[in-house]
Design an enzyme around this catalytic site. Structure first.
Site, PDB file in Angstrom:
ATOM      1  N   GLY A   9     166.092  97.206  99.509  1.00  0.00           N
ATOM      2  CA  GLY A   9     164.966  97.837 100.893  1.00  0.00           C
ATOM      3  C   GLY A   9     166.175  98.779 101.355  1.00  0.00           C
ATOM      4  O   GLY A   9     165.688  98.391 102.599  1.00  0.00           O
ATOM      5  N   ASP A  12     163.473  97.985  90.325  1.00  0.00           N
ATOM      6  CA  ASP A  12     162.487  97.312  91.229  1.00  0.00           C
ATOM      7  C   ASP A  12     162.280  95.810  91.086  1.00  0.00           C
ATOM      8  O   ASP A  12     162.854  95.477  90.529  1.00  0.00           O
ATOM      9  CB  ASP A  12     161.571  97.973  89.971  1.00  0.00           C
ATOM     10  CG  ASP A  12     160.122  96.776  90.478  1.00  0.00           C
ATOM     11  OD1 ASP A  12     160.105  96.065  90.882  1.00  0.00           O
ATOM     12  OD2 ASP A  12     159.304  97.097  89.494  1.00  0.00           O
ATOM     13  N   VAL A  13     162.869  95.279  92.477  1.00  0.00           N
ATOM     14  CA  VAL A  13     163.848  93.954  92.438  1.00  0.00           C
ATOM     15  C   VAL A  13     162.479  92.830  92.101  1.00  0.00           C
ATOM     16  O   VAL A  13     162.193  91.831  91.831  1.00  0.00           O
ATOM     17  CB  VAL A  13     163.161  93.239  93.845  1.00  0.00           C
ATOM     18  CG1 VAL A  13     164.593  94.132  94.106  1.00  0.00           C
ATOM     19  CG2 VAL A  13     162.517  93.832  94.651  1.00  0.00           C
ATOM     20  N   ASN A  48     166.047  91.758 101.544  1.00  0.00           N
ATOM     21  CA  ASN A  48     165.008  92.612 102.605  1.00  0.00           C
ATOM     22  C   ASN A  48     164.223  93.193 101.738  1.00  0.00           C
ATOM     23  O   ASN A  48     163.049  93.422 102.217  1.00  0.00           O
ATOM     24  CB  ASN A  48     166.462  93.750 103.190  1.00  0.00           C
ATOM     25  CG  ASN A  48     165.771  94.734 104.347  1.00  0.00           C
ATOM     26  OD1 ASN A  48     165.268  93.726 105.256  1.00  0.00           O
ATOM     27  ND2 ASN A  48     165.543  95.497 103.182  1.00  0.00           N
ATOM     28  N   SER A  55     160.377  86.579 108.295  1.00  0.00           N
ATOM     29  CA  SER A  55     159.279  87.336 109.604  1.00  0.00           C
ATOM     30  C   SER A  55     158.694  86.006 110.343  1.00  0.00           C
ATOM     31  O   SER A  55     158.820  84.992 109.652  1.00  0.00           O
ATOM     32  CB  SER A  55     157.961  88.340 109.088  1.00  0.00           C
ATOM     33  OG  SER A  55     157.135  88.437 110.164  1.00  0.00           O
ATOM     34  N   TYR A 102     150.939  88.453 103.197  1.00  0.00           N
ATOM     35  CA  TYR A 102     152.316  88.647 104.001  1.00  0.00           C
ATOM     36  C   TYR A 102     153.002  87.419 104.476  1.00  0.00           C
ATOM     37  O   TYR A 102     153.852  87.284 104.036  1.00  0.00           O
ATOM     38  CB  TYR A 102     152.401  90.192 105.316  1.00  0.00           C
ATOM     39  CG  TYR A 102     153.059  89.617 105.570  1.00  0.00           C
ATOM     40  CD1 TYR A 102     154.291  90.916 104.906  1.00  0.00           C
ATOM     41  CD2 TYR A 102     153.336  90.237 107.189  1.00  0.00           C
ATOM     42  CE1 TYR A 102     155.529  90.924 105.380  1.00  0.00           C
ATOM     43  CE2 TYR A 102     154.571  89.920 108.155  1.00  0.00           C
ATOM     44  CZ  TYR A 102     155.741  90.978 107.056  1.00  0.00           C
ATOM     45  OH  TYR A 102     157.388  90.474 108.134  1.00  0.00           O
ATOM     46  N   ALA A 130     151.387  84.390 103.796  1.00  0.00           N
ATOM     47  CA  ALA A 130     152.165  83.642 102.212  1.00  0.00           C
ATOM     48  C   ALA A 130     153.324  83.447 102.475  1.00  0.00           C
ATOM     49  O   ALA A 130     154.797  82.776 101.954  1.00  0.00           O
ATOM     50  CB  ALA A 130     151.230  83.159 102.094  1.00  0.00           C
ATOM     51  N   LYS A 165     155.963  85.489 103.404  1.00  0.00           N
ATOM     52  CA  LYS A 165     157.414  85.153 103.954  1.00  0.00           C
ATOM     53  C   LYS A 165     157.499  83.462 104.769  1.00  0.00           C
ATOM     54  O   LYS A 165     159.335  83.306 104.896  1.00  0.00           O
ATOM     55  CB  LYS A 165     157.277  85.787 105.487  1.00  0.00           C
ATOM     56  CG  LYS A 165     157.202  87.597 105.591  1.00  0.00           C
ATOM     57  CD  LYS A 165     158.167  87.832 105.014  1.00  0.00           C
ATOM     58  CE  LYS A 165     158.506  89.235 104.966  1.00  0.00           C
ATOM     59  NZ  LYS A 165     160.113  89.905 104.344  1.00  0.00           N
TER      60      LYS A 165
END
Length: 262
Positions: free
Chosen positions: A24, A75-76, A102, A154, A167, A169, A171
């Site tokens: 990213g 595409d990770v 990232n 985050s 989100y 979950a 992080k």
């Protein structure tokens, strides 16, 4: 009191001869991190998923700082593409010393309204995408008996976030993954995590378009400003470098004091 962020350069000797991958890396925190890694002397591989022009801009910015850089589309969320990203980086520069995981998205909904597709998309990019690149890079680092991984999580992974449970979950999973790998990969490979709070990137442009909302956010931050991408990038470079040589398994909060936890 001047609350503007001061730009203090890293010494080029800090990462001279090292190779770093930033997933990213074409925008936001990733872009700032790639440039700071280059400033510190590292060769940089900028991973991007779609915007090649933006990635090439980062390549040029790294070159202007005296380091070699390349952009690699991958595409990770795809295991094979993630493995190819790492392989190409190692082939180009002779190995991989630093991985910055990232790549991420911030998309949510109320839990009863959240679609399976939205749940899967966020977990796949944020959490699975962290696992795929770590899985692929570890063999190279083990052979070198050296390496540093920095995962970008985050504050949502620590305190949760209403309306963005998917989100949060993802992080939180990154934080647990960091601690697990730190023990598993010691003593040769260090694994740490940066947990930003609000950051002024394009990811937050929508909500920050409302100046009243943005001011409410600032009012919750003891240091009284929203972080800039460079605030996160400098923390990442610190953890990736030998300045943090006795730090592993750490979750470094970079949030201006808005979330205080051990």
């Amino acid at each position: 009191m001047n609350r503007e962020a001061r730009i203090i350069p890293f010494p080029r000797e800090l990462l001279r001869g090292k190779t770093a991958i930033v997933t990213g890396g074409s925008r936001g925190i990733g872009r700032a991190t790639a440039q700071r890694l280059a400033e510190a002397g590292a060769n940089v591989v900028i991973n991007f998923a779609g915007n090649q022009e933006a990635a090439q801009e980062v390549v040029r910015a790294c070159g202007a700082r005296g380091s070699e850089a390349v952009a690699v589309r991958a595409d990770v969320t795809d295991v094979e593409e993630a493995s190819e990203l790492i392989r190409r980086a190692a082939e180009k520069f002779g190995g991989v010393d630093i991985l910055v995981a990232n790549a991420g998205v911030w998309e949510g909904a109320l839990v009863e309204e959240m679609s399976e597709e939205l749940w899967d998309r966020v977990l796949d990019i944020n959490l699975k995408g962290t696992w795929t690149v770590c899985r692929a890079v570890v063999p190279y680092m083990k052979r070198a008996r050296s390496g540093s991984i920095v995962i970008v999580s985050s504050t949502a992974g620590q305190r949760g976030e209403a309306g963005y449970s998917n989100y949060a979950a993802s992080k939180g999973g990154q934080i647990s993954f960091t601690k697990s790998l730190a023990v598993e990969l010691a003593p040769d490979i260090r694994v740490n995590c940066v947990a930003p709070g609000w950051v002024d990137t394009d990811m937050c442009q929508g909500v920050f378009a409302d100046p009243v909302y943005k001011q409410r956010v600032v009012d919750t931050i003891p240091l009284r400003r929203v972080a800039q991408p460079d605030d996160i990038a400098t923390a990442i470079v610190f953890l990736a470098s030998d300045w943090a040589r006795h730090i592993t398994g750490e979750i470094l909060n970079v949030n201006g004091g808005s979330v205080l936890c051990g």
